[in-house]
Write a protein that holds these residues in place. Structure first.
Motif, PDB file in Angstrom:
ATOM      1  N   ILE A  89     -63.865  -7.055  69.066  1.00 28.81           N
ATOM      2  CA  ILE A  89     -65.051  -6.187  68.976  1.00 28.81           C
ATOM      3  C   ILE A  89     -66.210  -7.259  68.587  1.00 28.81           C
ATOM      4  CG2 ILE A  89     -66.240  -4.651  67.618  1.00 28.81           C
ATOM      5  CD1 ILE A  89     -63.782  -2.795  67.629  1.00 28.81           C
ATOM      6  N   ASP A  90     -65.920  -8.039  67.447  1.00 22.45           N
ATOM      7  CA  ASP A  90     -66.985  -9.029  67.157  1.00 22.45           C
ATOM      8  C   ASP A  90     -67.500  -9.937  68.110  1.00 22.45           C
ATOM      9  OD1 ASP A  90     -66.907  -8.168  64.442  1.00 22.45           O
ATOM     10  OD2 ASP A  90     -65.633  -9.610  63.506  1.00 22.45           O
ATOM     11  N   SER A  91     -66.542 -10.343  69.111  1.00 19.06           N
ATOM     12  CA  SER A  91     -67.051 -11.258  70.075  1.00 19.06           C
ATOM     13  C   SER A  91     -67.794 -10.407  71.053  1.00 19.06           C
ATOM     14  CB  SER A  91     -65.714 -11.766  71.007  1.00 19.06           C
ATOM     15  OG  SER A  91     -65.227 -10.540  71.821  1.00 19.06           O
ATOM     16  N   ILE A  92     -67.811  -9.282  71.446  1.00 21.64           N
ATOM     17  CA  ILE A  92     -68.772  -8.387  72.119  1.00 21.64           C
ATOM     18  C   ILE A  92     -69.881  -8.429  71.378  1.00 21.64           C
ATOM     19  CG2 ILE A  92     -69.216  -6.298  73.210  1.00 21.64           C
ATOM     20  CD1 ILE A  92     -67.210  -8.382  74.731  1.00 21.64           C
ATOM     21  N   ARG A  93     -70.037  -8.011  70.002  1.00 20.34           N
ATOM     22  CA  ARG A  93     -71.346  -7.634  69.412  1.00 20.34           C
ATOM     23  C   ARG A  93     -72.359  -8.945  69.139  1.00 20.34           C
ATOM     24  NH1 ARG A  93     -69.737  -4.526  63.992  1.00 20.34           N
ATOM     25  NH2 ARG A  93     -71.903  -4.321  63.759  1.00 20.34           N
ATOM     26  N   LYS A  94     -71.756 -10.007  69.405  1.00 19.81           N
ATOM     27  CA  LYS A  94     -72.545 -11.266  69.362  1.00 19.81           C
ATOM     28  C   LYS A  94     -73.222 -11.664  70.540  1.00 19.81           C
ATOM     29  CE  LYS A  94     -69.250 -14.082  66.396  1.00 19.81           C
ATOM     30  NZ  LYS A  94     -68.060 -14.737  66.419  1.00 19.81           N
ATOM     31  N   ARG A  95     -72.761 -10.723  71.794  1.00 19.04           N
ATOM     32  CA  ARG A  95     -73.636 -10.788  72.778  1.00 19.04           C
ATOM     33  C   ARG A  95     -74.779 -10.160  73.184  1.00 19.04           C
ATOM     34  NH1 ARG A  95     -70.269 -11.929  77.830  1.00 19.04           N
ATOM     35  NH2 ARG A  95     -68.558 -12.855  77.193  1.00 19.04           N
ATOM     36  N   GLY A  96     -75.260  -9.314  72.021  1.00 17.66           N
ATOM     37  CA  GLY A  96     -76.672  -8.732  71.969  1.00 17.66           C
ATOM     38  C   GLY A  96     -76.597  -7.788  70.772  1.00 17.66           C
ATOM     39  N   LYS A  97     -77.732  -6.965  71.069  1.00 17.22           N
ATOM     40  CA  LYS A  97     -77.934  -5.712  70.323  1.00 17.22           C
ATOM     41  C   LYS A  97     -77.089  -4.614  70.459  1.00 17.22           C
ATOM     42  CE  LYS A  97     -81.182  -2.350  68.681  1.00 17.22           C
ATOM     43  NZ  LYS A  97     -82.732  -1.984  69.251  1.00 17.22           N
ATOM     44  N   SER A  98     -76.092  -4.026  69.584  1.00 19.24           N
ATOM     45  CA  SER A  98     -75.207  -2.918  69.795  1.00 19.24           C
ATOM     46  C   SER A  98     -75.909  -1.857  69.482  1.00 19.24           C
ATOM     47  CB  SER A  98     -74.115  -3.093  68.818  1.00 19.24           C
ATOM     48  OG  SER A  98     -73.207  -2.038  69.062  1.00 19.24           O
ATOM     49  N   ILE A  99     -76.121  -0.991  70.650  1.00 19.36           N
ATOM     50  CA  ILE A  99     -76.889   0.477  70.677  1.00 19.36           C
ATOM     51  C   ILE A  99     -76.052   1.489  70.432  1.00 19.36           C
ATOM     52  CG2 ILE A  99     -78.521   1.766  71.700  1.00 19.36           C
ATOM     53  CD1 ILE A  99     -79.062  -0.539  73.914  1.00 19.36           C
ATOM     54  N   ILE A 100     -74.651   1.370  70.882  1.00 15.98           N
ATOM     55  CA  ILE A 100     -73.877   2.623  70.470  1.00 15.98           C
ATOM     56  C   ILE A 100     -72.510   1.972  70.354  1.00 15.98           C
ATOM     57  CG2 ILE A 100     -72.475   4.357  71.829  1.00 15.98           C
ATOM     58  CD1 ILE A 100     -74.829   5.952  72.691  1.00 15.98           C
TER      59      ILE A 100
END
Length: 420
Positions: free
Chosen positions: A391-402
């Motif tokens: 999950i952290d690896s994806i959150r680093k890709r940009g702003k998490s909206i949902i």
């Protein structure tokens, strides 16, 4: 009995066709039925031709010439003489296609599409079958339309299982090498097509009807990976996947194997292999009833160019069944495919594909009744068997909206950083 399926990439040019022969020589040719797609990008080329023909455009001759030139170039790369009988067989198919375009009076686009697009598969399999004969690999060419019987739901035909099974069991000689087309079927004398991923589905149908020992889909990758290598720098080969897991991954948008292909195999516990047609030493991926996932690792499914829509009532009333069902009707009417749903007391959010460019019309319509906020060009990441690190690896890709999480699946809608 084994079923092999070769897609367009595996027969895209003369060298690729020669490689199919290499695969068959390596794997053996007895008790084998091979399903082959149209060559390279020929289905796209046929769609251009169909559009020109149906809409009476002036690029009709150009579109037809492009298809003919492609196939005759293929013949020149595979056969040493133009007197070979394959030339008359290919000319005969082009004659049939031209004859249909002259005689046809139907204005039903889906019907016209199905009568024309299937020539891609017919041409492809005639050429491969004749080439194999030429180099000494005996085989029988089968017209799949004589075996797979369907209804008349053109472009998404449903199988008449009872009749199809009866014909296949009676008429296919399972001791030899058979070559046939993917994607096609027929209703009486009319050609039908089986919809998206139709060639893989064809392999599944023959496997079910012939009680095959296995199905192998030959690809230009080593098997099914846990993520798209075009998006993730590190990927891992999935050695085994259960039928249920493959269906789950396909539901979330992974181009693993279409559920339509899995279902007939699952009913008879027929294993499915995804293997590389380049490296025959590799075992690839096995889809079966057994292990859920081996190795048990996080799997990432990415859908780019999504639109996140947040909808709430103008009078601040709750978003309940009545207005949610109204929104869903409109999503259906405007052909917006929903990939994620999240709702709270006052708002209802959906992440959608706008494949048909209907979002602006949908937005204008719903604005009359609701307050709508939209985020365009967001990316939906789905992680099967997630952990905190994934999950952290994806959150680093940009702003998490949902962010939405259940037992096995996490979904994040991300506004990507420009550099990611």
């Amino acid at each position: 009995m084994r079923i092999f399926k070769f897609g367009g990439a595996s027969v895209k040019d003369p060298e690729a066709v020669k490689n199919v022969a290499r695969v068959l020589q390596h794997e053996g040719t007895e008790n084998t039925l091979v399903v082959i797609s149209a060559m390279g990008k020929m289905t796209n080329a046929f769609e251009v031709l169909i559009d020109a023909y149906y809409n009476k455009k002036n690029n009709l001759n150009e579109a037809l010439t492009f298809i003919q030139d492609f196939h005759f170039t293929m013949l020149q790369g595979l056969f040493s003489t133009e007197s070979h009988e394959v030339y008359s067989k290919v000319n005969s198919l082009f004659g049939e296609l031209s004859g249909f375009m002259i005689r046809n009076e139907s204005r039903n686009y889906n019907y016209v599409y199905d009568q024309m697009v299937g020539y891609g598969e017919l041409l492809s399999t005639i050429i491969v079958s004749e080439y194999l004969q030429e180099i000494g690999i005996q085989n029988t060419w089968l017209d799949v339309r004589e075996f797979i019987k369907t209804d008349t739901d053109y472009r998404d035909a449903k199988i008449n299982w009872e009749l199809t099974e009866q014909i296949i069991q009676e008429k296919v000689n399972t001791t030899q090498l058979n070559i046939t087309q993917g994607f096609l079927g027929s209703h009486e004398q009319q050609t039908t097509t089986l919809g998206r991923e139709g060639s893989d589905y064809t392999a599944g149908i023959f496997a079910y009807c012939l009680n095959a020992t296995s199905v192998t889909i030959w690809k230009d990758v080593e098997g099914v990976l846990n993520a798209d290598p075009r998006v993730f720098s590190e990927t891992q080969l999935l050695e085994e996947i259960s039928y249920a897991e493959a269906i789950e991954m396909a539901f979330y948008g992974a181009s693993v194997i279409h559920p339509k292909t899995i279902q007939p195999l699952e009913k008879k516990s027929i294993p499915l292999f995804v293997r590389s047609f380049d490296d025959l030493t590799k075992k690839g991926t096995k889809v079966t009833k057994g292990v859920l996932l081996k190795p048990l690792t996080s799997c990432f499914i990415v859908k780019k160019n999504q639109i996140l829509i947040s909808i709430s009532a103008k009078d601040f009333s709750f978003m309940v069944e009545d207005n949610i069902s109204h929104v869903f009707r409109k999503l259906h009417d405007y052909q917006l495919k929903v990939n994620l749903i999240q709702n709270s007391a006052l708002s209802f959010s959906v992440c959608v594909d706008d494949k048909f460019n209907n979002f602006e019309a949908f937005y204008a319509k719903l604005q009359e009744m609701y307050v709508i906020k939209s985020y365009k060009e967001v990316t939906l990441y789905t992680i099967r068997h997630f952990n905190d690190e994934a999950i952290d690896s994806i959150r680093k890709r940009g702003k998490s909206i949902i962010r939405q999480i259940n037992t096995e699946t996490a979904q994040l809608v991300i506004q990507e950083n420009m550099h990611s």
